[in-house]
Design a protein around this motif. Structure first.
Motif, mmCIF file in Angstrom:
data_model
loop_
_atom_site.group_PDB
_atom_site.id
_atom_site.type_symbol
_atom_site.label_atom_id
_atom_site.label_comp_id
_atom_site.label_asym_id
_atom_site.label_seq_id
_atom_site.Cartn_x
_atom_site.Cartn_y
_atom_site.Cartn_z
ATOM 1 N N LEU A 172 -39.792 -7.089 -55.604
ATOM 2 C CA LEU A 172 -39.092 -6.134 -54.750
ATOM 3 C C LEU A 172 -40.075 -5.644 -53.708
ATOM 4 N N ASP A 173 -40.029 -6.246 -52.519
ATOM 5 C CA ASP A 173 -40.985 -5.924 -51.461
ATOM 6 C C ASP A 173 -40.575 -4.658 -50.715
ATOM 7 N N LYS A 174 -41.559 -3.857 -50.405
ATOM 8 C CA LYS A 174 -41.369 -2.629 -49.625
ATOM 9 C C LYS A 174 -40.238 -1.779 -50.195
ATOM 10 N N ALA A 175 -40.287 -1.576 -51.505
ATOM 11 C CA ALA A 175 -39.310 -0.678 -52.124
ATOM 12 C C ALA A 175 -39.414 0.714 -51.526
ATOM 13 N N PHE A 176 -40.638 1.097 -51.167
ATOM 14 C CA PHE A 176 -40.874 2.368 -50.480
ATOM 15 C C PHE A 176 -41.930 2.133 -49.406
ATOM 16 N N THR A 177 -41.736 2.769 -48.256
ATOM 17 C CA THR A 177 -42.686 2.688 -47.150
ATOM 18 C C THR A 177 -43.026 4.094 -46.687
ATOM 19 N N TYR A 178 -44.315 4.327 -46.412
ATOM 20 C CA TYR A 178 -44.790 5.651 -46.014
ATOM 21 C C TYR A 178 -45.519 5.551 -44.683
ATOM 22 N N ASP A 179 -45.034 6.308 -43.725
ATOM 23 C CA ASP A 179 -45.626 6.372 -42.389
ATOM 24 C C ASP A 179 -46.228 7.766 -42.244
ATOM 25 N N TRP A 180 -47.526 7.895 -42.466
ATOM 26 C CA TRP A 180 -48.185 9.189 -42.592
ATOM 27 C C TRP A 180 -49.345 9.329 -41.604
ATOM 28 N N ARG A 181 -49.820 10.553 -41.502
ATOM 29 C CA ARG A 181 -51.166 10.802 -40.985
ATOM 30 C C ARG A 181 -52.072 11.074 -42.180
ATOM 31 N N PHE A 182 -53.216 10.444 -42.189
ATOM 32 C CA PHE A 182 -54.187 10.643 -43.263
ATOM 33 C C PHE A 182 -54.959 11.933 -42.979
ATOM 34 N N TRP A 183 -54.710 12.943 -43.800
ATOM 35 C CA TRP A 183 -55.359 14.247 -43.626
ATOM 36 C C TRP A 183 -56.563 14.367 -44.563
ATOM 37 N N THR A 184 -57.646 14.943 -44.062
ATOM 38 C CA THR A 184 -58.845 15.139 -44.875
ATOM 39 C C THR A 184 -58.838 16.531 -45.496
ATOM 40 N N LEU A 185 -59.625 16.708 -46.540
ATOM 41 C CA LEU A 185 -59.684 18.007 -47.204
ATOM 42 C C LEU A 185 -60.159 19.133 -46.271
ATOM 43 N N PRO A 186 -61.179 18.935 -45.439
ATOM 44 C CA PRO A 186 -61.553 20.019 -44.523
ATOM 45 C C PRO A 186 -60.433 20.407 -43.563
ATOM 46 N N GLU A 187 -59.714 19.412 -43.043
ATOM 47 C CA GLU A 187 -58.590 19.718 -42.161
ATOM 48 C C GLU A 187 -57.527 20.529 -42.884
ATOM 49 N N LEU A 188 -57.200 20.129 -44.098
ATOM 50 C CA LEU A 188 -56.156 20.821 -44.853
ATOM 51 C C LEU A 188 -56.563 22.254 -45.164
ATOM 52 N N ARG A 189 -57.798 22.468 -45.562
ATOM 53 C CA ARG A 189 -58.266 23.828 -45.844
ATOM 54 C C ARG A 189 -58.197 24.690 -44.586
ATOM 55 N N GLU A 190 -58.649 24.159 -43.474
ATOM 56 C CA GLU A 190 -58.627 24.922 -42.222
ATOM 57 C C GLU A 190 -57.207 25.302 -41.831
ATOM 58 N N LEU A 191 -56.277 24.365 -41.936
ATOM 59 C CA LEU A 191 -54.898 24.637 -41.540
ATOM 60 C C LEU A 191 -54.234 25.642 -42.481
ATOM 61 N N LEU A 192 -54.527 25.567 -43.769
ATOM 62 C CA LEU A 192 -53.982 26.545 -44.709
ATOM 63 C C LEU A 192 -54.500 27.947 -44.395
ATOM 64 N N LEU A 193 -55.776 28.067 -44.086
ATOM 65 C CA LEU A 193 -56.327 29.375 -43.732
ATOM 66 C C LEU A 193 -55.725 29.870 -42.419
ATOM 67 N N GLU A 194 -55.540 28.977 -41.455
ATOM 68 C CA GLU A 194 -54.920 29.368 -40.191
ATOM 69 C C GLU A 194 -53.472 29.802 -40.405
ATOM 70 N N ALA A 195 -52.817 29.271 -41.435
ATOM 71 C CA ALA A 195 -51.422 29.612 -41.729
ATOM 72 C C ALA A 195 -51.291 30.912 -42.500
ATOM 73 N N GLY A 196 -52.410 31.565 -42.799
ATOM 74 C CA GLY A 196 -52.345 32.894 -43.394
ATOM 75 C C GLY A 196 -52.754 32.999 -44.844
ATOM 76 N N TYR A 197 -53.225 31.905 -45.446
ATOM 77 C CA TYR A 197 -53.699 31.979 -46.828
ATOM 78 C C TYR A 197 -55.110 32.561 -46.843
ATOM 79 N N SER A 198 -55.416 33.299 -47.887
ATOM 80 C CA SER A 198 -56.712 33.967 -47.952
ATOM 81 C C SER A 198 -57.800 33.093 -48.547
ATOM 82 N N ASP A 199 -57.404 32.105 -49.343
ATOM 83 C CA ASP A 199 -58.394 31.249 -49.994
ATOM 84 C C ASP A 199 -57.735 29.925 -50.336
ATOM 85 N N VAL A 200 -58.514 28.852 -50.322
ATOM 86 C CA VAL A 200 -58.038 27.525 -50.701
ATOM 87 C C VAL A 200 -59.078 26.908 -51.620
#
Length: 291
Positions: free
Chosen positions: A228-256
């Motif tokens: 069963l080829d391509k049962a699921f396909t994902y078209d994503w942006r690969f996010w890094t941990l530093p980027e995710l932490r920065e964006l969570l803090l910018e979104a109003g979280y106090s700690d990550v």
């Protein structure tokens, strides 16, 4: 594009290692084929481990909040297997699942919620964008299996993180996962045999180092030689941990906080908070965002 290699690196270990709940194991496993298999059933059996995820969420929440979590919102819930497993914990546990795809929600209702009987009343499924306002405030909101990587710009992802924060209880927590490692950028096929008689194949098809755009697929192979080829396909942006932490803090979280697997073998998981660690060929980590 470089030729894809086949590898079994130190990759994410989350996977459902229990026999199928649908009777497709033992002597019946050989009957599986691309013509008869259900891709959602295959996904649940090869990718998801809701018991392990709930154990992690409850352990971390209790350690940080000194009480047990009772309400869960699962964003990008798909078949809502996690929601269904959550409400089995007790009559006090309630879950809400959010997803855009009506056919997947319908499948989850038929296969995961209806078998719960009366407990199904404590699960609410919403067909909507995860950024839209939804009723209630939750002890935990989670977005697992890297589903939020569908948001490809900083503004989109920051806005999603902010919308989650508005849906959390006063002492609620937001939990996500991410993967990485030096082999996560390489074209690669990773096959893994699944209890029940089929093979799951993770296909890292393309990675763009400029935009971090990635396209991945899941294929399934069966004992009768069908696939069963391509049962699921994902078209994503690969996010890094530093980027995710920065964006969570910018979104109003106090700690990550980053929870990293400290176990010594391939069969167990032991995620603990770390601030520094060594890189690996492939890793999976949890992020816990505190409002």
């Amino acid at each position: 594009m470089p030729e894809k290699k086949t590898s079994t690196p130190a990759r994410p270990k989350r996977a459902n290692r229990t026999p199928s709940k649908n009777g497709k194991n033992g002597k019946h496993a050989q009957k599986l084929s691309a013509r008869s298999a259900d891709r959602h059933d295959l996904y649940q059996r090869s990718v998801q481990d809701p018991v392990a995820e709930i154990y992690f969420m409850q352990r971390v929440f209790k350690a940080l909040r000194k009480r047990a979590p009772l309400t869960l919102r699962e964003d990008f819930c798909g078949t809502a297997l996690l929601c269904a497993t959550w409400v089995k914990r007790s009559r006090e546990h309630h879950a809400t699942g959010i997803d855009l795809e009506p056919s997947v929600l319908s499948w989850g209702t038929d296969h995961n919620l209806l078998p719960l009987g009366q407990d199904a009343a404590r699960v609410k499924l919403l067909q909507q964008d995860v950024r839209a306002r939804s009723p209630g405030r939750f002890d935990i909101v989670c977005a697992f299996n890297f589903s939020y990587w569908v948001f490809k710009t900083r503004d989109e992802l920051r806005n999603y993180f902010a919308s989650v924060r508005r849906g959390l209880a006063k002492d609620g927590l937001f939990m996500l996962d991410a993967y990485g490692g030096w082999e996560s950028h390489e074209p690669m096929l990773e096959p893994r045999k699944i209890a029940g008689g089929f093979t799951y194949v993770w296909d890292q098809d393309t990675f763009d180092p400029i935009s971090h755009a990635v396209q991945n697929h899941i294929h399934f192979e069966f004992p009768d030689g069908t696939r069963l080829d391509k049962a699921f396909t994902y078209d994503w942006r690969f996010w890094t941990l530093p980027e995710l932490r920065e964006l969570l803090l910018e979104a109003g979280y106090s700690d990550v906080r980053i929870y990293w697997d400290k176990s010594e073998d391939d069969e167990t998981e032991d995620y603990r908070p770390l601030s520094r660690t060594e890189n690996q060929p492939g890793w999976l980590a949890y992020l816990v965002a505190i409002p």
